[in-house]
Design a protein around this motif. Structure first.
Motif, PDB file in Angstrom:
ATOM      1  N   LYS A 266      -7.850  -0.998   8.165  1.00 56.63           N
ATOM      2  CA  LYS A 266      -6.586  -0.371   7.866  1.00 56.63           C
ATOM      3  C   LYS A 266      -6.590   0.242   6.573  1.00 56.63           C
ATOM      4  CE  LYS A 266      -1.616  -1.370   7.869  1.00 56.63           C
ATOM      5  NZ  LYS A 266      -0.540  -2.353   8.039  1.00 56.63           N
ATOM      6  N   ILE A 267      -7.259  -0.364   5.587  1.00 53.85           N
ATOM      7  CA  ILE A 267      -7.011   0.148   4.139  1.00 53.85           C
ATOM      8  C   ILE A 267      -7.949   1.645   4.127  1.00 53.85           C
ATOM      9  CG2 ILE A 267      -8.285   0.051   1.913  1.00 53.85           C
ATOM     10  CD1 ILE A 267      -7.507  -3.056   2.032  1.00 53.85           C
ATOM     11  N   GLY A 268      -9.375   1.620   4.963  1.00 55.32           N
ATOM     12  CA  GLY A 268      -9.868   2.848   4.910  1.00 55.32           C
ATOM     13  C   GLY A 268      -8.978   3.961   5.661  1.00 55.32           C
ATOM     14  N   ILE A 269      -8.086   3.597   6.608  1.00 54.74           N
ATOM     15  CA  ILE A 269      -7.412   4.693   7.121  1.00 54.74           C
ATOM     16  C   ILE A 269      -6.344   5.211   6.546  1.00 54.74           C
ATOM     17  CG2 ILE A 269      -5.643   5.035   9.011  1.00 54.74           C
ATOM     18  CD1 ILE A 269      -7.337   2.978  10.796  1.00 54.74           C
ATOM     19  N   GLU A 270      -5.736   4.262   5.531  1.00 52.23           N
ATOM     20  CA  GLU A 270      -4.659   4.417   4.682  1.00 52.23           C
ATOM     21  C   GLU A 270      -5.159   5.485   3.434  1.00 52.23           C
ATOM     22  OE1 GLU A 270      -3.351   0.814   3.275  1.00 52.23           O
ATOM     23  OE2 GLU A 270      -2.101   0.286   5.252  1.00 52.23           O
ATOM     24  N   LEU A 271      -6.155   5.183   3.044  1.00 55.27           N
ATOM     25  CA  LEU A 271      -7.036   5.879   1.826  1.00 55.27           C
ATOM     26  C   LEU A 271      -7.334   7.243   2.253  1.00 55.27           C
ATOM     27  CD1 LEU A 271      -8.922   3.158   0.145  1.00 55.27           C
ATOM     28  CD2 LEU A 271      -6.832   4.082  -0.680  1.00 55.27           C
ATOM     29  N   SER A 272      -7.775   7.350   3.770  1.00 52.95           N
ATOM     30  CA  SER A 272      -8.025   8.500   4.348  1.00 52.95           C
ATOM     31  C   SER A 272      -6.926   9.724   4.095  1.00 52.95           C
ATOM     32  CB  SER A 272      -8.769   8.575   5.498  1.00 52.95           C
ATOM     33  OG  SER A 272      -7.561   8.433   6.460  1.00 52.95           O
ATOM     34  N   ASN A 273      -5.674   9.059   4.291  1.00 56.71           N
ATOM     35  CA  ASN A 273      -4.747  10.057   4.017  1.00 56.71           C
ATOM     36  C   ASN A 273      -4.297  10.770   2.663  1.00 56.71           C
ATOM     37  OD1 ASN A 273      -3.941   9.783   6.666  1.00 56.71           O
ATOM     38  ND2 ASN A 273      -2.851   7.598   6.251  1.00 56.71           N
ATOM     39  N   TYR A 274      -5.167  10.334   1.726  1.00 58.08           N
ATOM     40  CA  TYR A 274      -5.164  11.127   0.656  1.00 58.08           C
ATOM     41  C   TYR A 274      -5.422  12.198   0.523  1.00 58.08           C
ATOM     42  CZ  TYR A 274      -3.781   6.264  -1.825  1.00 58.08           C
ATOM     43  OH  TYR A 274      -3.100   5.203  -2.228  1.00 58.08           O
ATOM     44  N   GLU A 275      -4.966  13.246  -0.156  1.00 59.33           N
ATOM     45  CA  GLU A 275      -5.210  14.573  -0.128  1.00 59.33           C
ATOM     46  C   GLU A 275      -5.917  14.944  -1.439  1.00 59.33           C
ATOM     47  OE1 GLU A 275      -5.606  16.354   2.702  1.00 59.33           O
ATOM     48  OE2 GLU A 275      -4.466  15.071   3.941  1.00 59.33           O
TER      49      GLU A 275
END
Length: 275
Positions: A266-275
């Motif tokens: 979940k953390i990986g998914i959340e961080l992938s949203n960083y632009e």
């Protein structure tokens, strides 16, 4: 590795541990550089290791063929964007930022970058760590060898071919030390409850864990076989093991590790949203 210039972005505890390991393995201090925004911490590292330090990541990047990202996951995207399109294709990136996936790091850097994502654990601070590693397709065999040599300076290394397995490694070994600390805490409290002095109870718990771990590490027997050898029929150990199993000890551990793995994903998914 003898001719490589190795740069660390982030001057925290893991950077300290890896540099200590490298120098212990005869890597010259002139081959190592650090960049960080914390000037006080940089001064400490400069004094400790007699190495060149920077507050500007781009100045470090211009000099180093291998760059280790040792920053908090939440700031890694901004670190990468500051370096975007400023690295050569031959630059090896090693990330120890938990949860941040290699394709996101590559995207933030501008693409086509050799990236080794790793998951070390805190026993690396005493050169007893174990690190999981994953290499993206841009990483050469020579770069894989280099990455393994750097991380093996603080413990053992294991490669995986599926990056998602780093979430499992995070759950088992990355978070794992805390599970054992909780076990030690619980054993100490139980000993105190049954009349032991706190110092004695804690010493007994820690040394028992250390001895058991060393036995498991050096024995050809599996942990199950070792447990069976300690567990005499109708003895004290059997009583304790049966109590644990009656309370679904193995299920509790499995659920805990799965929860950690799910959170890592979940953390990986959340961080992938960083632009």
């Amino acid at each position: 590795m003898q001719n490589s210039l190795i740069g660390f972005i982030g001057a925290g505890n893991m950077t300290h541990a890896i540099i200590s390991g490298l120098i212990s393995n005869n890597i010259n201090h002139n081959q190592i550089k650090i960049s960080d925004t914390n000037e006080a911490l940089l001064l400490i590292r400069k004094t400790e290791f007699n190495i060149e330090v920077f507050t500007d990541n781009t100045k470090l990047a211009n000099q180093c063929s291998t760059i280790i990202f040792a920053v908090k996951p939440q700031v890694l995207s901004s670190v990468c964007k500051n370096l975007k399109n400023k690295l050569t294709n031959n630059t090896l990136i090693i990330s120890i930022a938990a949860g941040v996936r290699s394709h996101d790091i590559e995207r933030w850097l501008g693409g086509n970058q050799a990236i080794v994502r790793t998951m070390p654990n805190t026993p690396a601070l005493i050169n007893q760590g174990i690190t999981g590693l994953f290499a993206n397709k841009q990483v050469s065999n020579k770069q894989k060898f280099l990455a393994e040599n750097i991380l093996s300076s603080v413990g053992e290394c294991l490669w995986v071919n599926d990056e998602d397995l780093l979430n499992t490694i995070t759950a088992v070994s990355g978070s794992g030390p805390a599970y054992f600390f909780l076990m030690l805490e619980s054993m100490t409290k139980a000993g105190i409850t049954l009349g032991l002095d706190e110092v004695v109870a804690q010493k007994l718990s820690i040394q028992t864990a250390l001895g058991a771990s060393m036995m498991a590490s050096h024995s050809k027997d599996s942990p199950r076989q070792l447990r069976n050898k300690v567990t005499s029929k109708n003895g004290t150990t059997e009583a304790a093991i049966e109590s644990l199993q009656n309370q679904n000890f193995e299920v509790i551990i499995t659920h805990a590790i799965r929860a950690a793995s799910d959170r890592a994903n979940k953390i990986g998914i959340e961080l992938s949203n960083y632009e």
